[in-house]
Design a protein around this motif. Structure first.
Motif, PDB file in Angstrom:
ATOM      1  N   UNK A  53       0.908  -1.204  -0.069  1.00 41.12           N
ATOM      2  CA  UNK A  53       0.030  -0.018   0.033  1.00 41.12           C
ATOM      3  C   UNK A  53       1.128   1.052   0.118  1.00 41.12           C
ATOM      4  N   UNK A  54       0.853   1.878  -0.827  1.00 36.03           N
ATOM      5  CA  UNK A  54       1.476   3.296  -1.145  1.00 36.03           C
ATOM      6  C   UNK A  54       0.568   4.406  -1.486  1.00 36.03           C
ATOM      7  N   UNK A  55       1.351   5.763  -1.374  1.00 40.04           N
ATOM      8  CA  UNK A  55       0.586   6.789  -1.430  1.00 40.04           C
ATOM      9  C   UNK A  55       0.265   7.249  -3.014  1.00 40.04           C
ATOM     10  N   UNK A  56      -0.716   8.046  -3.352  1.00 39.15           N
ATOM     11  CA  UNK A  56      -0.833   8.436  -4.613  1.00 39.15           C
ATOM     12  C   UNK A  56      -1.263  10.006  -4.526  1.00 39.15           C
ATOM     13  N   UNK A  57      -1.500  10.653  -5.773  1.00 34.93           N
ATOM     14  CA  UNK A  57      -1.849  11.992  -5.628  1.00 34.93           C
ATOM     15  C   UNK A  57      -2.972  12.339  -4.870  1.00 34.93           C
ATOM     16  N   UNK A  75       2.764  -8.580 -11.125  1.00 31.84           N
ATOM     17  CA  UNK A  75       2.597  -7.463 -10.283  1.00 31.84           C
ATOM     18  C   UNK A  75       1.192  -6.814 -10.690  1.00 31.84           C
ATOM     19  N   UNK A  76       0.015  -6.297  -9.939  1.00 30.88           N
ATOM     20  CA  UNK A  76      -1.015  -5.767 -10.475  1.00 30.88           C
ATOM     21  C   UNK A  76      -1.489  -4.779  -9.389  1.00 30.88           C
ATOM     22  N   UNK A  77      -1.455  -3.615 -10.015  1.00 32.85           N
ATOM     23  CA  UNK A  77      -1.877  -2.303  -9.295  1.00 32.85           C
ATOM     24  C   UNK A  77      -3.253  -1.903  -9.554  1.00 32.85           C
ATOM     25  N   UNK A  78      -3.722  -1.065  -8.282  1.00 28.45           N
ATOM     26  CA  UNK A  78      -5.048  -0.504  -8.506  1.00 28.45           C
ATOM     27  C   UNK A  78      -4.879   1.008  -7.650  1.00 28.45           C
ATOM     28  N   UNK A  79      -5.571   1.759  -8.096  1.00 24.83           N
ATOM     29  CA  UNK A  79      -5.748   3.093  -7.270  1.00 24.83           C
ATOM     30  C   UNK A  79      -6.866   3.339  -6.736  1.00 24.83           C
ATOM     31  N   UNK A  80      -7.141   3.711  -5.540  1.00 29.47           N
ATOM     32  CA  UNK A  80      -8.347   3.791  -4.636  1.00 29.47           C
ATOM     33  C   UNK A  80      -8.634   5.324  -4.406  1.00 29.47           C
ATOM     34  N   UNK A  81      -9.418   5.844  -4.909  1.00 31.93           N
ATOM     35  CA  UNK A  81      -9.789   7.249  -4.214  1.00 31.93           C
ATOM     36  C   UNK A  81     -10.778   7.422  -3.426  1.00 31.93           C
ATOM     37  N   UNK A 103      -3.240  -5.060   8.542  1.00 33.79           N
ATOM     38  CA  UNK A 103      -2.065  -4.295   8.485  1.00 33.79           C
ATOM     39  C   UNK A 103      -2.017  -3.518   7.187  1.00 33.79           C
ATOM     40  N   UNK A 104      -2.479  -3.839   5.998  1.00 35.90           N
ATOM     41  CA  UNK A 104      -2.736  -2.914   4.962  1.00 35.90           C
ATOM     42  C   UNK A 104      -3.881  -1.839   5.295  1.00 35.90           C
ATOM     43  N   UNK A 105      -4.889  -2.331   5.893  1.00 42.77           N
ATOM     44  CA  UNK A 105      -5.763  -1.370   6.194  1.00 42.77           C
ATOM     45  C   UNK A 105      -5.265  -0.318   7.133  1.00 42.77           C
ATOM     46  N   UNK A 106      -4.365  -0.705   8.140  1.00 47.40           N
ATOM     47  CA  UNK A 106      -3.859   0.358   8.889  1.00 47.40           C
ATOM     48  C   UNK A 106      -2.840   1.300   8.212  1.00 47.40           C
ATOM     49  N   UNK A 107      -1.975   0.793   7.209  1.00 46.40           N
ATOM     50  CA  UNK A 107      -1.232   1.543   6.333  1.00 46.40           C
ATOM     51  C   UNK A 107      -1.989   2.474   5.547  1.00 46.40           C
ATOM     52  N   UNK A 108      -3.201   2.055   4.980  1.00 48.77           N
ATOM     53  CA  UNK A 108      -3.866   2.817   4.109  1.00 48.77           C
ATOM     54  C   UNK A 108      -4.442   4.040   4.915  1.00 48.77           C
ATOM     55  N   UNK A 111      -1.917   6.658   5.413  1.00 46.24           N
ATOM     56  CA  UNK A 111      -1.752   7.375   4.104  1.00 46.24           C
ATOM     57  C   UNK A 111      -2.961   8.560   4.001  1.00 46.24           C
ATOM     58  N   UNK A 112      -4.179   8.163   3.980  1.00 41.07           N
ATOM     59  CA  UNK A 112      -5.093   8.980   4.026  1.00 41.07           C
ATOM     60  C   UNK A 112      -5.047  10.080   4.937  1.00 41.07           C
ATOM     61  N   UNK A 113      -4.788   9.812   6.198  1.00 44.67           N
ATOM     62  CA  UNK A 113      -4.807  10.872   7.150  1.00 44.67           C
ATOM     63  C   UNK A 113      -3.679  11.794   6.835  1.00 44.67           C
ATOM     64  N   UNK A 114      -2.620  11.488   6.211  1.00 39.12           N
ATOM     65  CA  UNK A 114      -1.622  12.254   5.902  1.00 39.12           C
ATOM     66  C   UNK A 114      -1.688  13.130   4.791  1.00 39.12           C
ATOM     67  N   UNK A 115      -2.717  12.927   4.004  1.00 38.30           N
ATOM     68  CA  UNK A 115      -3.393  13.632   2.882  1.00 38.30           C
ATOM     69  C   UNK A 115      -4.253  14.679   3.176  1.00 38.30           C
ATOM     70  N   UNK A 116      -4.833  14.520   4.131  1.00 42.93           N
ATOM     71  CA  UNK A 116      -5.823  15.706   4.482  1.00 42.93           C
ATOM     72  C   UNK A 116      -5.451  16.813   4.922  1.00 42.93           C
TER      73      UNK A 116
END
Length: 126
Positions: A53-57, A75-81, A103-108, A111-116
């Motif tokens: 799980x990584x950050x996007x714009x 490897x398959x990727x998907x962007x969730x906004x 663990x993936x949910x916690x990391x996401x 990331x969302x908290x840091x983007x606000x």
């Protein structure tokens, strides 16, 4: 090659290892390592199945690594906004990563908290 054999080869010697003074643990900066700890359970290099799980714009990018013939197709990727935190959890559960879905949910969520963007509130004088 088996996961255990790959781990025996890379555990003490790879380009992603990091250490910090005063901390006994060794850290890893590799992709597909959710905890960033150098251990066989979380290693993205040694495991055939992994999630990252990584950050996007705007939102979160979720990458999954599966066991397929060619590394480029593995490897398959998907962007969730929209609603990325709950989407990451359901994606992790449906893809067969049951032990890492929280663990993936916690990391996401981090990331969302840091983007606000924080809004400045005007100070009121009494």
């Amino acid at each position: 090659m088996s996961d255990a054999l790959v781990w025996q080869v890379i555990r003490n010697n790879n380009a992603f290892l990091r250490t910090q003074r005063g901390i006994g643990k060794r850290f890893s900066t590799e992709k597909f390592n959710l905890k960033k700890v150098n251990s066989p359970k979380y290693s993205g290099l040694a495991n055939k199945h992994a999630i990252d799980v990584s950050a996007a714009a705007k939102g979160v990018v979720v990458s999954t690594k599966n066991e397929k013939g060619r590394p480029a197709k593995a490897v398959s990727t998907s962007t969730l906004s929209k609603t990325p935190v709950s989407s990451v959890r359901s994606l992790a559960k449906n893809s067969g990563f049951n032990k890492f879905h929280k663990l993936a949910q916690r990391r996401a969520a981090a990331i969302v908290r840091s983007q606000v963007k924080k809004t400045k509130t005007p100070k009121t004088e009494a």
